[in-house]
Each structure stands twice: as structure tokens, then as C-alpha cells.
Design a protein around this motif. Structure first.
Motif, PDB file in Angstrom:
ATOM      1  N   GLY A   1       2.960 -21.022 -43.039  1.00 51.27           N
ATOM      2  CA  GLY A   1       3.979 -21.931 -43.536  1.00 51.27           C
ATOM      3  C   GLY A   1       5.295 -21.694 -42.838  1.00 51.27           C
ATOM      4  N   HIS A   2       6.389 -22.132 -43.468  1.00 49.96           N
ATOM      5  CA  HIS A   2       7.699 -21.933 -42.869  1.00 49.96           C
ATOM      6  C   HIS A   2       8.770 -21.729 -43.938  1.00 49.96           C
ATOM      7  CE1 HIS A   2       7.462 -26.334 -43.493  1.00 49.96           C
ATOM      8  NE2 HIS A   2       8.688 -26.173 -43.911  1.00 49.96           N
ATOM      9  N   PHE A   3       9.805 -21.009 -43.526  1.00 52.49           N
ATOM     10  CA  PHE A   3      11.000 -20.831 -44.344  1.00 52.49           C
ATOM     11  C   PHE A   3      11.984 -21.922 -43.952  1.00 52.49           C
ATOM     12  CE2 PHE A   3       9.267 -16.519 -43.997  1.00 52.49           C
ATOM     13  CZ  PHE A   3       9.322 -16.088 -45.318  1.00 52.49           C
ATOM     14  N   THR A   4      12.777 -22.383 -44.907  1.00 51.76           N
ATOM     15  CA  THR A   4      13.838 -23.351 -44.637  1.00 51.76           C
ATOM     16  C   THR A   4      15.151 -22.758 -45.108  1.00 51.76           C
ATOM     17  OG1 THR A   4      12.327 -25.218 -44.902  1.00 51.76           O
ATOM     18  CG2 THR A   4      14.677 -25.695 -45.078  1.00 51.76           C
ATOM     19  N   LEU A   5      16.151 -22.827 -44.244  1.00 53.03           N
ATOM     20  CA  LEU A   5      17.500 -22.369 -44.542  1.00 53.03           C
ATOM     21  C   LEU A   5      18.378 -23.606 -44.694  1.00 53.03           C
ATOM     22  CD1 LEU A   5      19.528 -19.813 -44.414  1.00 53.03           C
ATOM     23  CD2 LEU A   5      20.002 -20.676 -42.118  1.00 53.03           C
ATOM     24  N   THR A   6      19.083 -23.718 -45.816  1.00 50.28           N
ATOM     25  CA  THR A   6      19.982 -24.843 -46.054  1.00 50.28           C
ATOM     26  C   THR A   6      21.394 -24.321 -46.268  1.00 50.28           C
ATOM     27  OG1 THR A   6      18.202 -26.088 -47.111  1.00 50.28           O
ATOM     28  CG2 THR A   6      20.440 -26.854 -47.518  1.00 50.28           C
ATOM     29  N   ASP A   7      22.344 -24.833 -45.485  1.00 52.15           N
ATOM     30  CA  ASP A   7      23.760 -24.532 -45.670  1.00 52.15           C
ATOM     31  C   ASP A   7      24.221 -25.409 -46.826  1.00 52.15           C
ATOM     32  OD1 ASP A   7      26.580 -24.577 -45.618  1.00 52.15           O
ATOM     33  OD2 ASP A   7      26.610 -24.195 -43.457  1.00 52.15           O
ATOM     34  N   THR A   8      24.563 -24.799 -47.967  1.00 48.26           N
ATOM     35  CA  THR A   8      24.862 -25.595 -49.158  1.00 48.26           C
ATOM     36  C   THR A   8      26.164 -26.389 -49.034  1.00 48.26           C
ATOM     37  OG1 THR A   8      25.952 -23.756 -50.284  1.00 48.26           O
ATOM     38  CG2 THR A   8      23.570 -24.042 -50.665  1.00 48.26           C
ATOM     39  N   SER A   9      27.062 -25.997 -48.130  1.00 52.54           N
ATOM     40  CA  SER A   9      28.324 -26.734 -47.993  1.00 52.54           C
ATOM     41  C   SER A   9      28.165 -28.004 -47.166  1.00 52.54           C
ATOM     42  CB  SER A   9      29.414 -25.845 -47.389  1.00 52.54           C
ATOM     43  OG  SER A   9      29.090 -25.508 -46.055  1.00 52.54           O
ATOM     44  N   THR A  10      27.222 -28.005 -46.233  1.00 56.42           N
ATOM     45  CA  THR A  10      27.052 -29.178 -45.358  1.00 56.42           C
ATOM     46  C   THR A  10      25.721 -29.894 -45.566  1.00 56.42           C
ATOM     47  OG1 THR A  10      25.998 -27.910 -43.586  1.00 56.42           O
ATOM     48  CG2 THR A  10      28.424 -28.051 -43.549  1.00 56.42           C
ATOM     49  N   GLY A  11      24.759 -29.217 -46.167  1.00 53.94           N
ATOM     50  CA  GLY A  11      23.422 -29.781 -46.327  1.00 53.94           C
ATOM     51  C   GLY A  11      22.559 -29.634 -45.079  1.00 53.94           C
ATOM     52  N   ALA A  12      23.116 -29.046 -44.021  1.00 54.02           N
ATOM     53  CA  ALA A  12      22.351 -28.853 -42.777  1.00 54.02           C
ATOM     54  C   ALA A  12      21.200 -27.882 -43.027  1.00 54.02           C
ATOM     55  CB  ALA A  12      23.262 -28.320 -41.677  1.00 54.02           C
ATOM     56  N   THR A  13      20.032 -28.203 -42.471  1.00 58.51           N
ATOM     57  CA  THR A  13      18.865 -27.341 -42.639  1.00 58.51           C
ATOM     58  C   THR A  13      18.347 -26.845 -41.303  1.00 58.51           C
ATOM     59  OG1 THR A  13      17.299 -29.175 -42.575  1.00 58.51           O
ATOM     60  CG2 THR A  13      18.125 -28.524 -44.746  1.00 58.51           C
TER      61      THR A  13
ATOM     62  N   LYS B   1      20.782 -21.535 -49.039  1.00 59.05           N
ATOM     63  CA  LYS B   1      19.570 -21.536 -49.864  1.00 59.05           C
ATOM     64  C   LYS B   1      18.393 -21.348 -48.920  1.00 59.05           C
ATOM     65  CE  LYS B   1      17.648 -25.304 -51.416  1.00 59.05           C
ATOM     66  NZ  LYS B   1      17.378 -26.549 -52.126  1.00 59.05           N
ATOM     67  N   ILE B   2      17.530 -20.397 -49.223  1.00 63.45           N
ATOM     68  CA  ILE B   2      16.337 -20.137 -48.421  1.00 63.45           C
ATOM     69  C   ILE B   2      15.132 -20.437 -49.298  1.00 63.45           C
ATOM     70  CG2 ILE B   2      15.023 -18.415 -47.145  1.00 63.45           C
ATOM     71  CD1 ILE B   2      18.658 -17.827 -47.825  1.00 63.45           C
ATOM     72  N   SER B   3      14.185 -21.222 -48.762  1.00 62.49           N
ATOM     73  CA  SER B   3      12.974 -21.562 -49.503  1.00 62.49           C
ATOM     74  C   SER B   3      11.764 -21.380 -48.595  1.00 62.49           C
ATOM     75  CB  SER B   3      13.047 -23.002 -50.027  1.00 62.49           C
ATOM     76  OG  SER B   3      13.228 -23.909 -48.962  1.00 62.49           O
ATOM     77  N   PHE B   4      10.586 -21.435 -49.188  1.00 63.04           N
ATOM     78  CA  PHE B   4       9.332 -21.289 -48.440  1.00 63.04           C
ATOM     79  C   PHE B   4       8.362 -22.376 -48.863  1.00 63.04           C
ATOM     80  CE2 PHE B   4       4.991 -19.844 -47.838  1.00 63.04           C
ATOM     81  CZ  PHE B   4       5.021 -19.475 -46.508  1.00 63.04           C
ATOM     82  N   SER B   5       7.616 -22.876 -47.894  1.00 63.53           N
ATOM     83  CA  SER B   5       6.542 -23.825 -48.152  1.00 63.53           C
ATOM     84  C   SER B   5       5.361 -23.458 -47.262  1.00 63.53           C
ATOM     85  CB  SER B   5       7.008 -25.249 -47.849  1.00 63.53           C
ATOM     86  OG  SER B   5       5.962 -26.161 -48.058  1.00 63.53           O
ATOM     87  N   GLY B   6       4.199 -23.256 -47.869  1.00 67.77           N
ATOM     88  CA  GLY B   6       3.038 -22.892 -47.066  1.00 67.77           C
ATOM     89  C   GLY B   6       1.794 -22.790 -47.911  1.00 67.77           C
TER      90      GLY B   6
END
Length: 177
Positions: free
Chosen positions: A97-109, A139-144
Motif C-alpha cells: 500500500g502507500h502512506f499519504t502525507l497531507t499538509d493541513t494548512s494547504t491541503g497539498a498531499t 496528517k499521515i494516513s495509510f491505505s493498503g
């Protein structure tokens, strides 16, 4: 070097001051695991396989002033036979799977590359990825998914999907300052 602290969604003690590390070493400051879920249990669709999975995140301050977030997912996997749970992955298993990093101030992932680890002989599987970051709240999340193990090794396979389980919904928010 400026102090680097991590403030997680849950109360996590952070050092009041940080001393500069030796010039040749990275320094992990704090690690926090998914505070809203701790260890989360996932099941295959027929509930004959399960995994107790945890995601932890740590921040790193480096001698050159750069910062990073290291995400680590680990799980203990089991299969059910005649009402009892046994350690899974006596033969080959795959966690991917993969990790996703989201900058909470800009929404950029930003996503990690597709990660995949094959192992066998024990129930423990894990994946790790490091994101280069600057100061901010992330925010760091995982999907796999996990597949393989006892139900795929051909001995008692009644379906190709007994061994597959989706893993998602784990996330950690950190403040890198």
C-alpha cells in the motif's frame, strides 16, 4: 539548530528543549501511534483472517536543519481454524500500500511510492516510509492490504479471497515546529 517538537492529536509529552545532536547523526525526537485508534483490528471479508495493525509516526531533526516524518505500519496477522486463532504467514504473506502525507494548512498531499513487503515464517509484517517536510501540521494516513498466508498456501483454500484484508482508516496528525 532550532528545536523540533511533535504535538500529536492525543497528549504526547515533548521535550522542553532539544540539544544539538552530533553532526553525523539523525535524531528521532518523538514517536506517536495513531491516537484515535491505537491498534485497529482488520478482517478478511469472511472474517477467517485478521490483523491487529498499528501506525506510528516519528519526527526527525537533522544536523543540516532539514526535517522529516517517518511513518511506520506494523501488524500481527492471524487465521482462524475450527474456532481458534493461529499465527498467520507460516508461508509467504504480502503487505502493500502507500502512506499519504497531507499538509493541513494547504491541503497539498504527497504519497509514498507503492510499498510492498513479502515475508514468511512469522505473523509480523511492517512497512516504513520517510517524508521530507518543513515546519507545519501534517496528517499521515495509510491505505493498503495484506494477502497470502495460510488460506493461500493451497492446503485448505476454499476461496481466493479468504487471505485478503483491506487496511485503511489509520491516521496521525502531527505538528512539526
Amino acid at each position: 539548530m532550532a528545536a523540533l517538537t511533535i504535538v500529536a492529536a492525543a497528549t504526547v509529552p515533548t521535550p522542553a528543549t532539544a540539544s544539538a545532536p552530533a553532526a553525523t547523526h539523525e535524531r528521532a525526537l518523538t514517536s506517536t501511534c495513531a491516537p484515535s485508534s491505537g491498534t485497529k483490528t482488520f478482517h478478511s471479508y469472511d472474517e477467517r483472517s485478521k490483523g491487529n495493525v498499528r501506525m506510528c509516526v516519528g519526527g526527525e531533526g537533522r544536523p543540516d536543519g532539514t526535517r522529516a516524518i517517518r511513518a511506520h505500519l506494523s501488524g500481527d496477522f492471524f487465521y482462524q481454524w475450527v474456532g481458534l486463532w493461529y499465527d498467520d504467514c507460516p508461508s509467504e504473506c504480502n503487505l502493500n500500500g502507500h502512506f499519504t502525507l497531507t499538509d493541513t494548512s494547504t491541503g497539498a498531499t504527497s504519497q509514498s511510492p507503492y510499498l510492498s513487503k513479502i515475508w514468511g515464517g512469522n505473523r509480523n509484517g511492517s512497512l516504513t516510509h520517510t517524508f521530507e517536510v518543513s515546519s507545519g501540521i501534517y496528517k499521515i494516513s495509510f491505505s493498503g492490504r495484506k494477502y497470502g498466508g495460510y488460506w493461500r498456501d493451497g492446503r485448505f483454500q476454499s476461496s481466493d479471497t479468504d487471505d485478503e484484508m483491506s487496511i485503511s482508516g489509520l491516521e496521525v496528525t502531527v505538528d512539526i515546529s
